[in-house]
Structure formats: structure tokens, C-alpha cells
Write a protein that holds these residues in place. Structure first.
Motif, PDB file in Angstrom:
ATOM      1  N   GLN A  16      39.020  40.918  42.851  1.00 24.76           N
ATOM      2  CA  GLN A  16      38.129  41.901  43.461  1.00 24.76           C
ATOM      3  C   GLN A  16      37.394  42.682  42.386  1.00 24.76           C
ATOM      4  O   GLN A  16      37.982  43.038  41.370  1.00 24.76           O
ATOM      5  N   VAL A  44      49.063  33.855  46.597  1.00 23.22           N
ATOM      6  CA  VAL A  44      47.744  34.162  47.130  1.00 23.22           C
ATOM      7  C   VAL A  44      47.092  35.041  46.066  1.00 23.22           C
ATOM      8  O   VAL A  44      47.595  36.120  45.748  1.00 23.22           O
ATOM      9  N   ILE A  79      44.049  37.282  44.689  1.00 20.12           N
ATOM     10  CA  ILE A  79      42.931  38.103  45.157  1.00 20.12           C
ATOM     11  C   ILE A  79      42.209  38.647  43.935  1.00 20.12           C
ATOM     12  O   ILE A  79      42.815  39.350  43.113  1.00 20.12           O
ATOM     13  N   CYS A  94      35.019  40.123  46.691  1.00 16.54           N
ATOM     14  CA  CYS A  94      36.459  39.919  46.834  1.00 16.54           C
ATOM     15  C   CYS A  94      36.664  38.456  47.205  1.00 16.54           C
ATOM     16  O   CYS A  94      36.155  38.002  48.224  1.00 16.54           O
ATOM     17  N   GLN A  95      37.359  37.738  46.352  1.00 15.63           N
ATOM     18  CA  GLN A  95      37.639  36.320  46.595  1.00 15.63           C
ATOM     19  C   GLN A  95      39.148  36.134  46.701  1.00 15.63           C
ATOM     20  O   GLN A  95      39.904  36.689  45.907  1.00 15.63           O
ATOM     21  N   THR A  96      39.566  35.339  47.651  1.00 18.33           N
ATOM     22  CA  THR A  96      40.983  35.051  47.862  1.00 18.33           C
ATOM     23  C   THR A  96      41.189  33.547  47.803  1.00 18.33           C
ATOM     24  O   THR A  96      40.404  32.791  48.366  1.00 18.33           O
ATOM     25  N   SER A 150      44.495  30.639  48.075  1.00 19.01           N
ATOM     26  CA  SER A 150      45.909  30.438  48.399  1.00 19.01           C
ATOM     27  C   SER A 150      46.507  29.321  47.565  1.00 19.01           C
ATOM     28  O   SER A 150      45.815  28.371  47.180  1.00 19.01           O
TER      29      SER A 150
END
Length: 120
Positions: free
Chosen positions: A96, A92, A94, A108-110, A112
Motif C-alpha cells: 500500500q 497474503v 498487501i 493498494c495491491q493484494t 495471495s
């Protein structure tokens, strides 16, 4: 930053080579000196990768020195995928950014299932 589109290139990421993240959308406030970009990779809830950069240095390398005006609708930042990145492990990711003057969150982008590999 209100993000409409976020991309990583190349994908899969190549260990020990640059990856560029591009976010397209609307900046709500200017990006100012001291802004930071942090990248965290988690696998099964544990941090397996972390990196941090001066966002203004990264943006300046793309021709956009800070302060970045709110009229800019696309931001690209390129960073080296460190040799310590786990190969072929779906993390995952992240990404930011924190602004320099206020320490407020810019975005903030996540994502998976992001993988890095050893490329030729």
C-alpha cells in the motif's frame, strides 16, 4: 494509481535480499514528498510480516525523484525482504502507498499465496 499490471521480482522472494515491485498504470495525482510504502504479510488472518518505507527515497533510487508526475506510467520500488520474513509460508501480501501531502491512498495491491525462501 490505476494499476493495470503488478509484478514482484524475483519470485519466490528471497529472504535478506531485495525484491522489486513494479506497478504499471496511470497516476491520478503526482506522488509527493512524504509518501510512504507499507508492506504487510498475513497468514491465517494474523500479521506475520510488516515493513514501511519512504516511497520517494525508493523511487529516487530508481531514477524518479519526487514529485512524480502523472505522466509516468510505470513505478518500480525495491526493498529488502527482512530476515524476519517467514520462510515457505504462503502469506497474503498487501502493498500500500499513501501520498505525502494528503495522506490519500495512492494504491493498494493484494496478492495471495506469496512465499519467501532462503536463497543461495
Amino acid at each position: 494509481l490505476s494499476i493495470d499490471n503488478f509484478t514482484l521480482a524475483p519470485y519466490p522472494l528471497c529472504i535478506n535480499k531485495n525484491v522489486c515491485a513494479t506497478g504499471t498504470g496511470q497516476l491520478l495525482v503526482p506522488v509527493v514528498e512524504g509518501a510512504t510504502l507499507s508492506i504487510t504479510g498475513k497468514y491465517l488472518g494474523r500479521v506475520v510480516y510488516s515493513d514501511s518505507h519512504d516511497l520517494c527515497v525508493l523511487l529516487s533510487a530508481q531514477g524518479h525523484p519526487c514529485p512524480i508526475p502523472t505522466t509516468l506510467t510505470s513505478i518500480t520500488a525495491c526493498v529488502l525482504v527482512k530476515p524476519s520474513a517467514p520462510a515457505n509460508v504462503p502469506v497474503v501480501l498487501i502493498v500500500q502507498a499513501i501520498n505525502g501531502n494528503t495522506n490519500n491512498l495512492l494504491f493498494c495491491q493484494t496478492a495471495s499465496g506469496v512465499k519467501a525462501q532462503h536463497c543461495i
